[in-house]
Design a protein around this motif. Structure first.
Motif, PDB file in Angstrom:
ATOM      1  N   LEU B  41       0.834  -1.189   0.056  1.00 31.49           N
ATOM      2  CA  LEU B  41       0.118   0.062   0.018  1.00 31.49           C
ATOM      3  C   LEU B  41       0.728   1.250   0.045  1.00 31.49           C
ATOM      4  CD1 LEU B  41      -2.856   1.420   0.431  1.00 31.49           C
ATOM      5  CD2 LEU B  41      -2.422   1.494   2.768  1.00 31.49           C
ATOM      6  N   TYR B  42       1.687   1.127   0.802  1.00 30.88           N
ATOM      7  CA  TYR B  42       2.608   2.526   0.916  1.00 30.88           C
ATOM      8  C   TYR B  42       3.483   2.683  -0.305  1.00 30.88           C
ATOM      9  CZ  TYR B  42       0.329   3.596   5.236  1.00 30.88           C
ATOM     10  OH  TYR B  42      -0.464   4.135   6.296  1.00 30.88           O
ATOM     11  N   THR B  43       4.149   1.667  -0.751  1.00 30.13           N
ATOM     12  CA  THR B  43       4.851   1.847  -2.058  1.00 30.13           C
ATOM     13  C   THR B  43       3.949   2.361  -3.036  1.00 30.13           C
ATOM     14  OG1 THR B  43       6.177  -0.195  -1.525  1.00 30.13           O
ATOM     15  CG2 THR B  43       6.452   0.464  -3.727  1.00 30.13           C
ATOM     16  N   LEU B  45       1.304   4.030  -2.599  1.00 26.47           N
ATOM     17  CA  LEU B  45       0.761   5.690  -2.401  1.00 26.47           C
ATOM     18  C   LEU B  45       1.930   6.408  -2.754  1.00 26.47           C
ATOM     19  CD1 LEU B  45      -1.041   5.126   0.984  1.00 26.47           C
ATOM     20  CD2 LEU B  45      -2.036   6.163  -1.296  1.00 26.47           C
ATOM     21  N   ASP B  46       3.209   6.087  -2.402  1.00 28.35           N
ATOM     22  CA  ASP B  46       4.350   6.919  -2.758  1.00 28.35           C
ATOM     23  C   ASP B  46       4.303   7.111  -4.416  1.00 28.35           C
ATOM     24  OD1 ASP B  46       5.244   7.076  -0.171  1.00 28.35           O
ATOM     25  OD2 ASP B  46       6.706   5.528  -0.320  1.00 28.35           O
ATOM     26  N   ARG B  47       4.268   5.923  -4.882  1.00 31.71           N
ATOM     27  CA  ARG B  47       4.457   6.236  -6.543  1.00 31.71           C
ATOM     28  C   ARG B  47       3.249   7.022  -7.001  1.00 31.71           C
ATOM     29  NH1 ARG B  47       2.045   3.049 -10.234  1.00 31.71           N
ATOM     30  NH2 ARG B  47       1.344   1.424  -8.927  1.00 31.71           N
ATOM     31  N   ASP B  50       3.790  10.565  -6.208  1.00 29.00           N
ATOM     32  CA  ASP B  50       4.924  11.331  -7.284  1.00 29.00           C
ATOM     33  C   ASP B  50       4.281  11.377  -8.601  1.00 29.00           C
ATOM     34  OD1 ASP B  50       7.054  11.193  -5.429  1.00 29.00           O
ATOM     35  OD2 ASP B  50       8.009   9.355  -6.209  1.00 29.00           O
ATOM     36  N   GLU B  51       3.284  10.492  -8.972  1.00 32.14           N
ATOM     37  CA  GLU B  51       2.723  10.789 -10.180  1.00 32.14           C
ATOM     38  C   GLU B  51       1.486  11.656 -10.415  1.00 32.14           C
ATOM     39  OE1 GLU B  51       1.499   6.802 -11.372  1.00 32.14           O
ATOM     40  OE2 GLU B  51       3.599   6.293 -11.970  1.00 32.14           O
ATOM     41  N   TYR B  70      -5.708  10.258   2.455  1.00 30.68           N
ATOM     42  CA  TYR B  70      -5.066  10.500   1.221  1.00 30.68           C
ATOM     43  C   TYR B  70      -6.385  10.517   0.469  1.00 30.68           C
ATOM     44  CZ  TYR B  70      -0.747   8.850   2.865  1.00 30.68           C
ATOM     45  OH  TYR B  70       0.407   8.804   3.718  1.00 30.68           O
TER      46      TYR B  70
END
Lengths: 303, 113
Positions: B41-43, B45-47, B50-51, B70
């Motif tokens: 989930l957090y990977t 959300l980070d991506r 960023d996008e 979020y």
């Protein structure tokens, strides 16, 4: 709950420290909320996802550096490894000679010079690592002077047909080169990460263990695991590969310097044989280093 | 767009959610098929942040722990909608063909009767 929390925190160390400071508590609370009650460990899929997520976050953080900064930090890592290995060797020589293990050596004459060189080199590496450029400008020349002093005054002893010394001219040349390089490499905005210290510690431990426990199987197992760790590391971060490539270049400087100075026939045979046996490894490192350089040119994020 | 990403974005259609709520909502919406692990989930959300598809909406402290919510950005809603239309068109290829066959079969039966 506290035991479970400790275990979850342990898993979170897969993430880089900076990331943990920002998101660690949030991830931890989501993890605890999502976990079925009464469990001692998070489910296996959560463990796997956290480790993969942590490794990815590290890869992304490493690629945020500019290429120049990445190369500089990689070379600094290599130089720091070379200097740390030498410092550890000198300190080991001091300990063994003052404990009376080194029978053939003039212990009283050699020990203190080696102690001095070892300590000053270690201090220079520490200062460079922490970005203290001003103190480094004073410390690196002092360490260089200690190396030259040791080179000139070291006792030589008979190794059965050839002369053995603590420090060869080539090795001293490589050390001086490293000490000179430390000054421009240190003290910029980007600092090396703490994980680099683990790599240095691992390689120094390998070197010391090899001297202390000369069992072939043990050495092979240890070297095998070190190699696996280093390769896994390189998958995430290009800098260790660059550091190892730098180490290779310094090894070539040492061998070249000694061969030129002494001539091949007079070169201490076991050392040369050992160096020649290492060539396949060196070639592998060169390829890996080149790949690392290529990867540093691509600053995109990992998907 | 991969299925977990699709359901992650879809879970935010009703408004901003925090980490665990996203996991639960994505599981409900997908009929239990998408079970996001916390790390995944957090990977994601980070991506997605960023996008520019997802943004941090609020931060609050709940029983001593930080809780961040979020939400979808305009670009996130548009990307989700485009993906939904693409899947609907792809589904139409199959369901539409089946319906045409069905109609043809009924027509033949009526003529022979």
């Amino acid at each position: 709950v506290s035991k479970l929390m400790r275990r979850c925190r342990l898993l979170l160390t897969a993430y880089p420290a900076e990331y943990r400071r920002e998101r660690g508590e949030e991830i931890l609370s989501t993890l605890l909320e999502a976990m079925p009650p009464g469990r001692g460990w998070p489910p296996a899929r959560d463990v796997r996802a956290l480790i993969i997520g942590g490794v990815r976050a590290r890869a992304v953080a490493n690629r945020r550096l500019s290429t120049a900064a990445g190369i500089r930090l990689g070379v600094l890592l290599g130089v720091a490894i070379e200097l740390s290995l030498s410092a550890a060797g000198f300190l080991r020589d001091f300990v063994t000679s003052s404990a009376g293990f080194a029978t053939a050596r003039d212990t009283a004459a050699s020990g203190w010079r080696e102690l001095m060189a070892g300590l000053l080199i270690a201090a220079a590496v520490t200062l460079a690592w922490r970005g203290r450029s001003r103190m480094l400008v004073a410390c690196a020349p002092a360490a260089a002077a200690a190396v030259i002093w040791l080179l000139i005054h070291q006792p030589a002893y008979d190794g059965g047909g050839y002369t053995v010394t603590t420090l060869s001219a080539g090795a001293a040349g490589s050390l001086l080169l490293c000490l000179a390089a430390l000054i421009p490499l240190a003290g910029r905005r980007e600092r090396p990460t703490r994980s680099g210290l683990w790599l240095i510690g691992l390689l120094v431990a390998t070197d010391l263990l090899e001297g202390l426990m000369p069992g072939r199987l043990f050495v092979l197992c240890w070297f095998g695991s070190v190699l696996i760790v280093v390769i896994a590391w390189i998958a995430v971060d290009a800098r260790p590969a660059l550091g190892l490539a730098t180490l290779l270049a310094l090894g070539v400087v040492t061998i070249f310097g000694d061969t030129v100075r002494l001539g091949r026939a007079n070169y201490s045979t076991p050392v040369l044989a050992q160096a020649e046996a290492m060539w396949p490894l060196y070639a592998l490192l060169l390829v890996v280093g080149a790949l690392a350089l290529w990867r540093l040119r691509r600053p995109q994020a990992v998907r | 767009m991969r299925e977990p990403t699709y359901f992650l974005l879809a879970s935010l259609l009703g408004g901003p959610l925090h980490g665990y709520a996203i996991i639960k909502r994505a599981a409900e919406m997908s009929g239990g098929r998408v079970r996001l692990a916390t790390g995944t989930l957090y990977t994601a959300l980070d991506r997605l942040t960023d996008e520019g598809l997802v943004r941090l909406v609020s931060e609050e402290i709940v029983s001593g722990r930080i809780r961040r919510s979020y939400g979808l950005t305009g670009a996130g809603s548009a990307a989700l909608r485009a993906e939904a239309l693409r899947m609907a068109k792809a589904a139409q290829l199959v369901t539409g063909a089946e319906a045409r066959l069905q109609r043809a079969r009924i027509g033949r039966k009526a003529r022979t009767a």
